[in-house]
Design a protein around this motif. Structure first.
Motif, PDB file in Angstrom:
ATOM      1  N   ALA A  84      -1.580  10.515  -8.276  1.00 23.26           N
ATOM      2  CA  ALA A  84      -1.201  11.045  -8.968  1.00 23.26           C
ATOM      3  C   ALA A  84      -2.614  11.741 -10.580  1.00 23.26           C
ATOM      4  N   ASN A  85      -3.346  10.665 -10.531  1.00 29.09           N
ATOM      5  CA  ASN A  85      -4.232  10.800 -10.819  1.00 29.09           C
ATOM      6  C   ASN A  85      -5.795  11.661 -10.156  1.00 29.09           C
ATOM      7  N   LEU A  86      -5.064  11.262  -8.822  1.00 31.61           N
ATOM      8  CA  LEU A  86      -6.521  12.342  -8.088  1.00 31.61           C
ATOM      9  C   LEU A  86      -6.039  13.778  -7.934  1.00 31.61           C
ATOM     10  N   ARG A  87      -4.378  13.875  -7.824  1.00 32.91           N
ATOM     11  CA  ARG A  87      -4.273  15.096  -8.130  1.00 32.91           C
ATOM     12  C   ARG A  87      -4.386  16.259  -9.440  1.00 32.91           C
ATOM     13  N   ARG A  88      -4.529  15.333  -9.899  1.00 26.85           N
ATOM     14  CA  ARG A  88      -4.875  15.928 -11.319  1.00 26.85           C
ATOM     15  C   ARG A  88      -5.849  16.128 -10.879  1.00 26.85           C
ATOM     16  N   ALA A  89      -7.496  14.975 -10.720  1.00 29.33           N
ATOM     17  CA  ALA A  89      -8.535  15.822 -10.746  1.00 29.33           C
ATOM     18  C   ALA A  89      -8.884  17.313  -9.763  1.00 29.33           C
ATOM     19  N   LEU A  90      -7.893  17.088  -8.591  1.00 28.01           N
ATOM     20  CA  LEU A  90      -8.178  18.054  -7.787  1.00 28.01           C
ATOM     21  C   LEU A  90      -7.330  19.217  -8.010  1.00 28.01           C
ATOM     22  N   ALA A  91      -6.465  19.377  -9.115  1.00 24.34           N
ATOM     23  CA  ALA A  91      -5.836  20.581  -9.799  1.00 24.34           C
ATOM     24  C   ALA A  91      -7.056  21.256 -10.350  1.00 24.34           C
TER      25      ALA A  91
ATOM     26  N   LEU B 110      -8.892   6.099  -6.728  1.00 19.93           N
ATOM     27  CA  LEU B 110      -7.594   5.468  -5.773  1.00 19.93           C
ATOM     28  C   LEU B 110      -8.547   4.109  -4.449  1.00 19.93           C
ATOM     29  N   ASP B 111      -9.334   4.770  -4.262  1.00 10.40           N
ATOM     30  CA  ASP B 111      -9.157   3.908  -3.496  1.00 10.40           C
ATOM     31  C   ASP B 111      -9.861   2.106  -4.068  1.00 10.40           C
ATOM     32  N   MET B 112     -10.386   2.152  -5.009  1.00 10.78           N
ATOM     33  CA  MET B 112     -11.041   0.797  -5.389  1.00 10.78           C
ATOM     34  C   MET B 112      -9.260   0.624  -5.276  1.00 10.78           C
ATOM     35  N   VAL B 113      -8.041   1.162  -5.914  1.00 12.45           N
ATOM     36  CA  VAL B 113      -6.970   0.224  -6.605  1.00 12.45           C
ATOM     37  C   VAL B 113      -6.289  -0.039  -5.146  1.00 12.45           C
ATOM     38  N   ARG B 114      -6.656   0.439  -4.567  1.00 15.19           N
ATOM     39  CA  ARG B 114      -5.903   0.122  -2.328  1.00 15.19           C
ATOM     40  C   ARG B 114      -7.331  -1.213  -2.207  1.00 15.19           C
ATOM     41  N   VAL B 115      -8.234  -1.278  -2.396  1.00 17.05           N
ATOM     42  CA  VAL B 115      -8.678  -2.299  -2.224  1.00 17.05           C
ATOM     43  C   VAL B 115      -8.083  -3.743  -3.303  1.00 17.05           C
ATOM     44  N   THR B 116      -8.121  -3.560  -4.216  1.00 20.91           N
ATOM     45  CA  THR B 116      -7.561  -4.791  -5.144  1.00 20.91           C
ATOM     46  C   THR B 116      -6.047  -5.158  -5.053  1.00 20.91           C
TER      47      THR B 116
ATOM     48  N   LEU C 184       1.203  -1.381  -0.246  1.00 21.61           N
ATOM     49  CA  LEU C 184      -0.095   0.140   0.266  1.00 21.61           C
ATOM     50  C   LEU C 184       0.626   0.927   0.403  1.00 21.61           C
ATOM     51  N   ALA C 185       1.719   1.256   0.492  1.00 18.64           N
ATOM     52  CA  ALA C 185       2.643   2.241   0.628  1.00 18.64           C
ATOM     53  C   ALA C 185       3.693   2.190  -0.912  1.00 18.64           C
ATOM     54  N   ALA C 186       3.856   1.560  -1.957  1.00 20.44           N
ATOM     55  CA  ALA C 186       4.935   1.143  -2.609  1.00 20.44           C
ATOM     56  C   ALA C 186       4.364   0.833  -4.464  1.00 20.44           C
ATOM     57  N   ASN C 187       3.513   0.122  -3.953  1.00 28.16           N
ATOM     58  CA  ASN C 187       2.878  -0.035  -4.921  1.00 28.16           C
ATOM     59  C   ASN C 187       2.847   0.874  -6.390  1.00 28.16           C
ATOM     60  N   THR C 188       3.080   0.610  -7.702  1.00 24.93           N
ATOM     61  CA  THR C 188       3.415   1.610  -9.142  1.00 24.93           C
ATOM     62  C   THR C 188       1.300   1.767  -9.353  1.00 24.93           C
ATOM     63  N   ASP C 189       0.457   0.690  -9.277  1.00 27.11           N
ATOM     64  CA  ASP C 189      -0.514   1.594  -9.149  1.00 27.11           C
ATOM     65  C   ASP C 189      -1.012   2.019  -8.122  1.00 27.11           C
ATOM     66  N   LEU C 190      -0.505   2.498  -7.551  1.00 30.82           N
ATOM     67  CA  LEU C 190      -1.761   3.037  -6.600  1.00 30.82           C
ATOM     68  C   LEU C 190      -0.891   4.506  -6.478  1.00 30.82           C
ATOM     69  N   ARG C 191       0.856   4.170  -6.953  1.00 30.04           N
ATOM     70  CA  ARG C 191       1.265   5.809  -7.069  1.00 30.04           C
ATOM     71  C   ARG C 191       0.518   6.576  -8.436  1.00 30.04           C
ATOM     72  N   ALA C 192       0.440   5.823  -9.382  1.00 31.22           N
ATOM     73  CA  ALA C 192      -0.453   6.662 -10.308  1.00 31.22           C
ATOM     74  C   ALA C 192      -1.922   6.596  -9.727  1.00 31.22           C
ATOM     75  N   ALA C 193      -2.531   6.019  -9.745  1.00 27.40           N
ATOM     76  CA  ALA C 193      -3.709   6.741  -9.379  1.00 27.40           C
ATOM     77  C   ALA C 193      -4.253   7.817  -7.628  1.00 27.40           C
TER      78      ALA C 193
ATOM     79  N   LEU D  86       5.021  -5.338  -4.782  1.00 30.84           N
ATOM     80  CA  LEU D  86       5.836  -4.509  -3.693  1.00 30.84           C
ATOM     81  C   LEU D  86       6.654  -3.670  -4.112  1.00 30.84           C
ATOM     82  N   GLY D  87       6.031  -3.087  -5.940  1.00 29.97           N
ATOM     83  CA  GLY D  87       7.130  -2.110  -6.604  1.00 29.97           C
ATOM     84  C   GLY D  87       9.125  -2.582  -6.042  1.00 29.97           C
TER      85      GLY D  87
END
Length: 487
Positions: A87-94, A169-175, A76-85, A257-258
């Motif tokens: 970043a997509n959330l930060r883009r949506a917030l911007a 992002l939450d869905m990626v965490r679950v997965t 949950l701290a280092a997965n690459t899919d989580l990092r991408a999700a 684990l990245g």
């Protein structure tokens, strides 16, 4: 003074008449998520192996396995899919903050210097004016009056889009959590199966040695030896796939684990048997499931965004009003700053495009898009219920099968003990005793395989239940204003 009072009065009237066009969003009454069947008890939730209790946030801790807890925390701290999700959330917030900025007054500043030759004809003069050094310095401000709620609807759409990205992002965490547990369980199951298969091969090897001695004594024929050789090789052939499955599970964990495969030592993920739940698996009910699953929340927020976009387009049917003011200095550069170069203006600007440019068709298209978003929302809700019921059924029936195989293994163990006592007493041939041990090894191998399937079905069920994202999110990244309209 009267003209000024007239446009001020007109502007005040427009402001007092401000409205928000387009449909106000709420979950439709006929949506699947509001159905009584979707919010009631789960059909398969009455089995003794499950409990009608809330699914814990960190469901993998129910296994009470410290190694597994560490692996999920790292993933949950280092997965690459989580990092991408993320970043997509930060883009949506911007994007949300960009849209919100449109509600603020807009300012501008400008300055320029030029050497120019003006046209005399443009001033209806025959004489050509001299060449001047001209200067311009000015400030301006404007504010778009949201008379018909275009900016408000745009805010709603952007907020709903950001909340949908948060749900993604939450869905990626679950997965990621479920895939990490699954890879760990697969590695444990492969090791367990490998031990059981090795035990089968060891018993078969003893049988083969006994047949060779009997062949040498002339008590059996070559055909019997060939048959036992074939059984031995068949059992030996089952070992490499299990070894490959164990390695594949470790490499899969490294990816989650990245890490590169070589960076994850085998000792970090080694286990001899599948983790076992210490209590009945909590499943809750349908209403809790739909509130918990991030994909349901994502689809609902996408429906809200699609509804708000209808209002954005509808506002284009009406005029827009912008209040502006500007002040500055314009003139010959050497005179800049003197009274004659000063200028200023203030007043409203009204613009209106006649609705013959396809706006109505765009509105109809967005209405169709909202209908499609509602259909997708209904589909996600129904799929969530179907996946959970299917996973529950598969888990409970695999548990029944595992219980039967456990009973078979116990009976085989009892038979093997009795046969051994008879052989030790000289009342039974050695091969008969080995047959009983072979039956026991086969029963234990089947039980080990079933244990792996039980653990896999547990992971499937936890994934369908949609837990595991709540505690991973330190705090809500997206504001929740306007959510009361969703009820």
């Amino acid at each position: 003074m009267r003209p000024r009072r007239a446009w001020v009065a007109c502007l005040c009237a427009c402001l007092s008449a401000c409205t928000t066009v387009g449909p106000d969003y709420r979950v439709p009454d006929h949506a699947a998520v509001r159905g009584a069947a979707a919010n009631g008890p789960l059909q398969e939730g009455q089995a003794p192996a499950v409990a009608i209790a809330a699914v814990p946030d960190d469901w993998w801790r129910l296994y009470d396995d410290e190694r597994l807890d560490r692996l999920v925390t790292k993933a949950l701290a280092a997965n690459t899919d989580l990092r991408a999700a993320s970043a997509n959330l930060r883009r949506a917030l911007a994007l949300l903050h960009e849209v919100e900025a449109e509600n603020l007054p807009q300012g501008s500043a400008g300055a320029g210097v030029s050497r120019a030759q003006l046209s005399g004809e443009s001033y209806l003069q025959q004489a050509q004016p001299p060449v001047f050094n001209l200067g311009d310095l000015g400030l301006g401000a404007s504010y778009l009056v949201d008379v018909f709620g275009k900016l408000a609807r745009a805010d709603e759409a952007a907020l709903a889009g950001a909340q949908a990205s948060e749900a993604t992002l939450d869905m990626v965490r679950v997965t990621v959590a479920a895939q990490t547990v699954r890879a760990y369980v697969q590695g444990c199951a492969a090791t367990h199966d490998l031990h059981a298969a090795s035990q089968q091969l060891a018993v078969q090897q003893r049988t083969l040695d006994a047949i060779r001695r009997l062949l040498a004594a002339g008590r059996v024929g070559p055909a019997e030896l060939a048959r036992e050789d074939a059984r031995s090789e068949a059992l030996r052939a089952a070992l490499p796939p299990l070894q490959a499955a164990r390695s594949a599970a470790r490499y899969r964990l490294a990816l989650l684990l990245g890490l590169a495969p070589a960076a994850l030592a085998e000792a970090e993920v080694a286990c001899d048997a599948e983790p076992v739940l210490r209590a009945p698996l909590p499943v809750g009910d349908g209403a809790a499931l739909l509130r918990r699953r991030p994909d349901v929340r994502q689809a609902e927020r996408e429906l809200a965004a699609a509804t708000a976009r209808i209002g954005v387009a509808t506002a284009d049917l009406y005029p827009s009003i912008r209040i502006g003011a500007s002040a500055g200095l314009t003139g010959v550069l050497s005179h800049l700053g003197s009274g004659p170069t000063a200028r200023w203006s203030v007043g409203p600007l009204l613009s209106w495009t006649w609705p013959t440019n396809g706006v109505r068709h765009r509105i109809h298209g967005l209405e169709a898009a909202a209908d499609a978003a509602l259909a997708r929302f209904d589909g996600v809700v129904l799929r969530a219920l179907q996946e959970t019921e299917t996973a529950l059924s598969a888990y409970t029936h695999e548990l029944e099968r595992h219980a039967a195989l456990h009973a078979a293994s116990e009976h085989a163990a009892l038979a093997a003990r009795q046969q051994r006592r008879l052989w030790e007493a000289g009342r039974l041939p050695y091969l008969a005793q080995l047959d009983a041990e072979r039956d026991l090894a086969a029963a234990q191998a089947a039980l080990a395989a079933s244990a792996g399937r039980v653990a896999a079905r547990q992971v499937d069920l936890f994934l369908a239940l949609g837990g595991g994202w709540q505690s991973a999110r330190r705090q809500a990244a997206v504001p929740r204003k306007g959510d009361e309209k969703n009820d």
